[in-house]
Scaffold this motif. Structure first.
Motif, PDB file in Angstrom:
ATOM      1  N   LYS A   1       0.815  -1.219   0.000  1.00 48.41           N
ATOM      2  CA  LYS A   1       0.000   0.000   0.000  1.00 48.41           C
ATOM      3  C   LYS A   1       0.849   1.269   0.000  1.00 48.41           C
ATOM      4  O   LYS A   1       0.627   2.176  -0.809  1.00 48.41           O
ATOM      5  CB  LYS A   1      -0.936   0.007   1.217  1.00 48.41           C
ATOM      6  CG  LYS A   1      -1.873   1.212   1.281  1.00 48.41           C
ATOM      7  CD  LYS A   1      -2.795   1.112   2.482  1.00 48.41           C
ATOM      8  CE  LYS A   1      -3.733   2.323   2.549  1.00 48.41           C
ATOM      9  NZ  LYS A   1      -4.620   2.250   3.740  1.00 48.41           N
ATOM     10  N   CYS A   2       1.859   1.327   0.911  1.00 51.08           N
ATOM     11  CA  CYS A   2       2.635   2.568   1.038  1.00 51.08           C
ATOM     12  C   CYS A   2       4.098   2.426   0.622  1.00 51.08           C
ATOM     13  O   CYS A   2       4.812   3.414   0.504  1.00 51.08           O
ATOM     14  CB  CYS A   2       2.552   3.106   2.468  1.00 51.08           C
ATOM     15  SG  CYS A   2       3.462   2.116   3.686  1.00 51.08           S
ATOM     16  N   GLY A   3       4.577   1.203   0.429  1.00 47.29           N
ATOM     17  CA  GLY A   3       5.953   0.989  -0.015  1.00 47.29           C
ATOM     18  C   GLY A   3       6.971   0.914   1.096  1.00 47.29           C
ATOM     19  O   GLY A   3       8.171   0.781   0.833  1.00 47.29           O
TER      20      GLY A   3
ATOM     21  N   SER B   1       7.901 -16.930   9.986  1.00 52.29           N
ATOM     22  CA  SER B   1       6.757 -17.433  10.741  1.00 52.29           C
ATOM     23  C   SER B   1       5.573 -16.470  10.730  1.00 52.29           C
ATOM     24  O   SER B   1       4.479 -16.824  11.172  1.00 52.29           O
ATOM     25  CB  SER B   1       7.163 -17.723  12.186  1.00 52.29           C
ATOM     26  OG  SER B   1       7.682 -16.555  12.808  1.00 52.29           O
ATOM     27  N   ASP B   2       5.772 -15.253  10.225  1.00 50.09           N
ATOM     28  CA  ASP B   2       4.690 -14.256  10.184  1.00 50.09           C
ATOM     29  C   ASP B   2       3.757 -14.557   9.009  1.00 50.09           C
ATOM     30  O   ASP B   2       4.148 -14.458   7.847  1.00 50.09           O
ATOM     31  CB  ASP B   2       5.264 -12.842  10.028  1.00 50.09           C
ATOM     32  CG  ASP B   2       6.049 -12.392  11.241  1.00 50.09           C
ATOM     33  OD1 ASP B   2       5.785 -12.925  12.332  1.00 50.09           O
ATOM     34  OD2 ASP B   2       6.931 -11.520  11.091  1.00 50.09           O
ATOM     35  N   HIS B   3       2.516 -14.915   9.317  1.00 50.50           N
ATOM     36  CA  HIS B   3       1.537 -15.201   8.266  1.00 50.50           C
ATOM     37  C   HIS B   3       0.778 -13.949   7.844  1.00 50.50           C
ATOM     38  O   HIS B   3       0.185 -13.927   6.771  1.00 50.50           O
ATOM     39  CB  HIS B   3       0.547 -16.265   8.749  1.00 50.50           C
ATOM     40  CG  HIS B   3       1.179 -17.600   8.962  1.00 50.50           C
ATOM     41  ND1 HIS B   3       0.543 -18.654   9.598  1.00 50.50           N
ATOM     42  CD2 HIS B   3       2.411 -18.078   8.622  1.00 50.50           C
ATOM     43  CE1 HIS B   3       1.354 -19.696   9.641  1.00 50.50           C
ATOM     44  NE2 HIS B   3       2.481 -19.381   9.049  1.00 50.50           N
ATOM     45  N   LYS B   4       0.791 -12.941   8.682  1.00 52.49           N
ATOM     46  CA  LYS B   4       0.145 -11.665   8.371  1.00 52.49           C
ATOM     47  C   LYS B   4       1.210 -10.591   8.226  1.00 52.49           C
ATOM     48  O   LYS B   4       2.221 -10.596   8.921  1.00 52.49           O
ATOM     49  CB  LYS B   4      -0.826 -11.261   9.483  1.00 52.49           C
ATOM     50  CG  LYS B   4      -2.132 -12.018   9.495  1.00 52.49           C
ATOM     51  CD  LYS B   4      -3.070 -11.499   8.404  1.00 52.49           C
ATOM     52  CE  LYS B   4      -4.446 -12.151   8.498  1.00 52.49           C
ATOM     53  NZ  LYS B   4      -5.361 -11.646   7.451  1.00 52.49           N
ATOM     54  N   TYR B   5       0.959  -9.662   7.296  1.00 52.47           N
ATOM     55  CA  TYR B   5       1.844  -8.518   7.127  1.00 52.47           C
ATOM     56  C   TYR B   5       1.162  -7.313   7.759  1.00 52.47           C
ATOM     57  O   TYR B   5       0.084  -6.892   7.327  1.00 52.47           O
ATOM     58  CB  TYR B   5       2.122  -8.260   5.643  1.00 52.47           C
ATOM     59  CG  TYR B   5       3.115  -7.140   5.393  1.00 52.47           C
ATOM     60  CD1 TYR B   5       4.447  -7.423   5.146  1.00 52.47           C
ATOM     61  CD2 TYR B   5       2.716  -5.805   5.420  1.00 52.47           C
ATOM     62  CE1 TYR B   5       5.366  -6.400   4.927  1.00 52.47           C
ATOM     63  CE2 TYR B   5       3.628  -4.782   5.203  1.00 52.47           C
ATOM     64  CZ  TYR B   5       4.949  -5.086   4.960  1.00 52.47           C
ATOM     65  OH  TYR B   5       5.850  -4.079   4.753  1.00 52.47           O
ATOM     66  N   HIS B   6       1.788  -6.766   8.811  1.00 55.90           N
ATOM     67  CA  HIS B   6       1.276  -5.570   9.481  1.00 55.90           C
ATOM     68  C   HIS B   6       2.262  -4.437   9.222  1.00 55.90           C
ATOM     69  O   HIS B   6       3.422  -4.515   9.616  1.00 55.90           O
ATOM     70  CB  HIS B   6       1.131  -5.802  10.989  1.00 55.90           C
ATOM     71  CG  HIS B   6       0.157  -6.884  11.349  1.00 55.90           C
ATOM     72  ND1 HIS B   6      -1.212  -6.694  11.318  1.00 55.90           N
ATOM     73  CD2 HIS B   6       0.347  -8.174  11.734  1.00 55.90           C
ATOM     74  CE1 HIS B   6      -1.817  -7.813  11.673  1.00 55.90           C
ATOM     75  NE2 HIS B   6      -0.895  -8.730  11.932  1.00 55.90           N
TER      76      HIS B   6
ATOM     77  N   LEU C   1      -1.589  -1.056   7.355  1.00 57.36           N
ATOM     78  CA  LEU C   1      -2.160  -2.108   6.518  1.00 57.36           C
ATOM     79  C   LEU C   1      -1.976  -3.462   7.201  1.00 57.36           C
ATOM     80  O   LEU C   1      -0.893  -3.779   7.700  1.00 57.36           O
ATOM     81  CB  LEU C   1      -1.467  -2.134   5.150  1.00 57.36           C
ATOM     82  CG  LEU C   1      -1.881  -3.284   4.206  1.00 57.36           C
ATOM     83  CD1 LEU C   1      -3.313  -3.096   3.715  1.00 57.36           C
ATOM     84  CD2 LEU C   1      -0.914  -3.397   3.025  1.00 57.36           C
ATOM     85  N   SER C   2      -3.043  -4.264   7.235  1.00 58.45           N
ATOM     86  CA  SER C   2      -2.976  -5.632   7.746  1.00 58.45           C
ATOM     87  C   SER C   2      -3.506  -6.555   6.656  1.00 58.45           C
ATOM     88  O   SER C   2      -4.668  -6.443   6.238  1.00 58.45           O
ATOM     89  CB  SER C   2      -3.813  -5.779   9.019  1.00 58.45           C
ATOM     90  OG  SER C   2      -3.709  -7.093   9.532  1.00 58.45           O
ATOM     91  N   ILE C   3      -2.653  -7.441   6.171  1.00 57.40           N
ATOM     92  CA  ILE C   3      -2.985  -8.248   4.994  1.00 57.40           C
ATOM     93  C   ILE C   3      -2.271  -9.586   5.077  1.00 57.40           C
ATOM     94  O   ILE C   3      -1.238  -9.715   5.741  1.00 57.40           O
ATOM     95  CB  ILE C   3      -2.570  -7.474   3.705  1.00 57.40           C
ATOM     96  CG1 ILE C   3      -3.054  -8.168   2.442  1.00 57.40           C
ATOM     97  CG2 ILE C   3      -1.058  -7.277   3.656  1.00 57.40           C
ATOM     98  CD1 ILE C   3      -2.795  -7.356   1.166  1.00 57.40           C
ATOM     99  N   ASP C   4      -2.838 -10.603   4.429  1.00 56.98           N
ATOM    100  CA  ASP C   4      -2.168 -11.903   4.335  1.00 56.98           C
ATOM    101  C   ASP C   4      -0.791 -11.703   3.735  1.00 56.98           C
ATOM    102  O   ASP C   4      -0.630 -11.002   2.732  1.00 56.98           O
ATOM    103  CB  ASP C   4      -2.989 -12.854   3.465  1.00 56.98           C
ATOM    104  CG  ASP C   4      -2.354 -14.228   3.330  1.00 56.98           C
ATOM    105  OD1 ASP C   4      -2.634 -15.091   4.172  1.00 56.98           O
ATOM    106  OD2 ASP C   4      -1.577 -14.414   2.363  1.00 56.98           O
TER     107      ASP C   4
END
Length: 259
Positions: free
Chosen positions: A189-191, A200-205, A211-214
């Protein structure tokens, strides 16, 4: 020379240019090359593909295909048959029979993986006009003992090879981005680059734009954007996954999720 009977349902073309026959364990395979005036329909739109371990692949428009894991599903049976083989006396008839059992089991695993790749790739090539992937160092990654078995089980090398010729058949476009491009660590989203992202991180915060996304979806979007920019097309608008693609894959018995 012994004749080989053909029992396929497809009609054999008349304008054959070349036939290559190979044998795998107790099966014969014939690869037939022939000319055809039929044009395969070309897909539309662009998608980025992130290959993974947790999921086999994730597309930038939110389609995630679960891994087949053909080897892992048959691993216990394969080890049991290999132990039985090790106990057979060398040169005996029972050892030859057991060798055939092990070979047959390995053949079934290979066939299941190849069939899985064919179904996935046919759907992708049929529905997308441009596909963007990463130029992964597959051989180097397989030296990581934590990933090697899973990567071999996924059949990444076979997948990439088959993708190339299926895309060519439909006169579509295949774009590769660099293996060192930050597809996983960059916020789509923002770069912002998240240097502390773990495997081990399944979500990107994202700690900048929240932004919180798979994790795999974030990487797939970045792969698509980087590939599109690479060929001078700019960043395309995000589109929802084509329902026809998901339906075709699900109909083929594959486990598909829409993110």
């Amino acid at each position: 020379m012994e004749g080989i009977e053909y029992r396929g349902e497809s009609t054999i073309p008349s304008n054959i240019k070349q036939v290559v026959v190979t044998k795998d364990v107790n099966r014969y395979y014939a690869s037939i090359q022939y000319e055809s005036e039929e044009e395969l329909p070309k897909g539309t739109g662009i998608t980025g593909i992130d290959m993974g371990i947790r999921a086999f692949l994730t597309t930038s428009d939110g389609l995630q295909i679960e891994s087949l894991n053909a080897l892992r599903k048959n691993e216990k049976k394969l080890k049991r048959e290999q132990r039985r083989l090790s106990r057979k006396r060398k040169g005996s008839k029972n050892r030859k029979k057991q060798i055939a059992k092990v070979q047959k089991l390995n053949q079934n695993i290979r066939d299941a993986r190849k069939d899985f790749n064919h179904r996935v790739l046919t759907a992708i090539a049929r529905h997308y006009g441009t596909v963007v992937i990463e130029n992964l160092n597959i051989q180097g990654m397989q030296r990581n003992h934590h990933l090697a078995k899973s990567m071999i089980d996924q059949g990444w090398y076979q997948f990439k090879r088959m993708l190339q010729y299926k895309i060519e058949w439909r006169d579509a476009e295949l774009i590769e981005i660099g293996r060192f491009d930050p597809s996983s660590k960059m916020c789509s989203k923002c770069g912002n680059i998240k240097h502390d992202l773990k495997l081990s991180d399944h979500k990107y915060h994202c700690n900048v734009c929240n932004l919180s996304i798979d994790r795999d979806l974030n990487a797939a979007i970045n792969i698509r954007n980087m590939g599109s920019i690479k060929v001078g097309k700019g960043i395309p608008a995000l589109t929802p996954v084509e329902s026809a693609t998901a339906a075709e894959l699900s109909k083929g018995g594959l486990r598909v999720a829409t993110l």
